[in-house]
Design a protein around this motif. Structure first.
Motif, mmCIF file in Angstrom:
data_model
loop_
_atom_site.group_PDB
_atom_site.id
_atom_site.type_symbol
_atom_site.label_atom_id
_atom_site.label_comp_id
_atom_site.label_asym_id
_atom_site.label_seq_id
_atom_site.Cartn_x
_atom_site.Cartn_y
_atom_site.Cartn_z
ATOM 1 N N UNK A 3 0.914 -1.165 0.041
ATOM 2 C CA UNK A 3 -0.032 0.177 -0.014
ATOM 3 C C UNK A 3 0.749 1.134 0.148
ATOM 4 N N UNK A 4 0.420 2.377 -0.355
ATOM 5 C CA UNK A 4 0.773 3.695 -0.348
ATOM 6 C C UNK A 4 -0.580 4.558 0.502
ATOM 7 N N UNK A 5 0.070 5.515 1.057
ATOM 8 C CA UNK A 5 -0.872 6.557 1.799
ATOM 9 C C UNK A 5 -0.379 7.887 1.378
ATOM 10 N N UNK A 6 -1.397 8.702 0.881
ATOM 11 C CA UNK A 6 -1.026 10.177 0.808
ATOM 12 C C UNK A 6 -1.630 10.996 1.621
ATOM 13 N N UNK A 7 -0.953 12.048 1.722
ATOM 14 C CA UNK A 7 -1.228 13.111 2.936
ATOM 15 C C UNK A 7 -1.546 14.097 2.173
ATOM 16 N N UNK A 8 -3.004 14.752 2.131
ATOM 17 C CA UNK A 8 -3.299 15.912 1.302
ATOM 18 C C UNK A 8 -2.769 17.158 1.885
ATOM 19 N N UNK A 9 -2.751 18.177 1.277
ATOM 20 C CA UNK A 9 -2.218 19.578 2.206
ATOM 21 C C UNK A 9 -3.159 20.036 2.915
ATOM 22 N N UNK A 10 -2.580 20.516 4.096
ATOM 23 C CA UNK A 10 -3.276 21.240 5.213
ATOM 24 C C UNK A 10 -4.265 20.485 5.764
ATOM 25 N N UNK A 11 -4.076 19.094 5.932
ATOM 26 C CA UNK A 11 -4.698 18.153 6.491
ATOM 27 C C UNK A 11 -6.079 18.005 5.696
ATOM 28 N N UNK A 12 -6.182 17.945 4.667
ATOM 29 C CA UNK A 12 -7.230 18.037 3.597
ATOM 30 C C UNK A 12 -8.308 19.091 3.742
#
Length: 321
Positions: A81-90
């Motif tokens: 798996x990979x996990x993506x963090x969106x900017x500014x906590x989404x």
């Protein structure tokens, strides 16, 4: 002008802007930022099964959302798996956040040499659809889009939250927003992709989430669609929004059914023994209080600290064509 308007209407009805090439608009986010947002487990390169992209919900980073539940469960069975963090906590403009998803899909498909399955919570369950709509090349990279309480048709809750201003992504997740009207115009799904939307009728964040017109559900387009309320499987099941995206065993069972079978999930295949399970696999009951505190603290901090705007962000030019 009439001819141009008609051409634009036709383009929206089939889900592709006339101004968008097969690879979609140029990504404006710096490549280094896109790369830094994605973290992957071992086994992604030349993967032997489709890897999973995990996308967190609004107010959350990928680690706080997933490193104590889904990542542990996937690691235990050898699923990459990979996990993506969106900017500014989404909390930022979802149109910008979608560029991170586009980059993640392309990167994972290239590294794995095969399709990618997407599992997203709340906004994270909806945002991939924006990527698929406006960056058509990504459709060939995706097999399953699995949303856990996704905000596909928005929430009435956002009206009260945004009464005196709110974060951009919350404006965009209001029922009837320009963003959601554009996302859902024409087809909601694409051929060759399986869509599983699992939700709780007790969801207090994505509201209303009641069949037959649940806000999380999808209805149109040539993709294969499965809309499943966890209460269809376990009628007495209690699950709120945050539980669904972190510890809920029934939601997890639906996710795994979709990942392990061709096509979307099928509620009839779910073993009803899951109705008596207290937690999904991967969740350590001893560490649960600390992880829930970490999770809830990030939600509260993000909501309190995110910059507010007075109106919904304007649509990007590619989405207005």
């Amino acid at each position: 002008m009439v001819a141009a308007a008609a051409a634009a209407l036709v383009a929206v009805s089939v889900g592709v802007s006339p101004a968008v090439a097969d690879t979609g608009p140029r990504l404006d986010v710096a490549p280094a930022d896109l790369a830094a947002s994605l973290t992957c487990s071992a086994g992604i390169d030349n993967a032997t099964q489709d890897p999973v992209l995990l996308i967190p919900g609004t107010t959350l980073t990928a680690d706080v959302n997933f490193d104590w539940n889904y990542e542990r469960a996937f690691a235990a069975v050898g699923r990459s798996y990979c996990a993506v963090t969106l900017p500014n906590h989404g909390m930022s403009d979802i149109q910008v956040s979608a560029e991170y998803v586009v980059s993640a899909l392309r990167t994972m498909a290239d590294r794995a040499g095969r399709h990618v399955d997407v599992v997203g919570f709340s906004q994270g369950g909806m945002i991939t659809r924006w990527a698929l709509k406006f960056w058509p090349d990504t459709r060939g990279d995706v097999d399953d889009v699995i949303g856990i309480d996704p905000s596909n048709h928005g929430t009435l809750d956002a009206f009260a939250i945004c009464a005196t201003g709110c974060a951009p992504s919350i404006w965009q997740q209001r029922t009837g927003s320009r963003f959601l009207a554009t996302l859902n115009a024409g087809r909601e799904t694409y051929s060759g992709i399986n869509y599983t939307q699992v939700y709780s009728v007790q969801d207090e964040v994505v509201v209303p989430n009641l069949p037959p017109d649940a806000s999380s559900s999808l209805y149109t387009g040539p993709g294969r669609i499965s809309n499943i309320a966890v209460q269809q499987i376990c009628p007495a099941h209690v699950a709120d929004h945050l539980m669904m995206g972190t510890i809920d065993p029934v939601a997890y069972a639906v996710v795994i059914d979709a990942l392990d079978h061709a096509g979307p999930a099928d509620a009839a295949r779910i073993d009803r023994a899951v109705c008596s399970a207290p937690l999904m696999p991967g969740v350590d009951p001893v560490a649960l209080p600390a992880n829930e505190l970490r999770f809830n603290s990030q939600v509260a901090t993000s909501l309190a600290g995110a910059p507010h705007v007075a109106v919904e962000p304007p649509l990007q030019p590619y989405a207005r064509s």
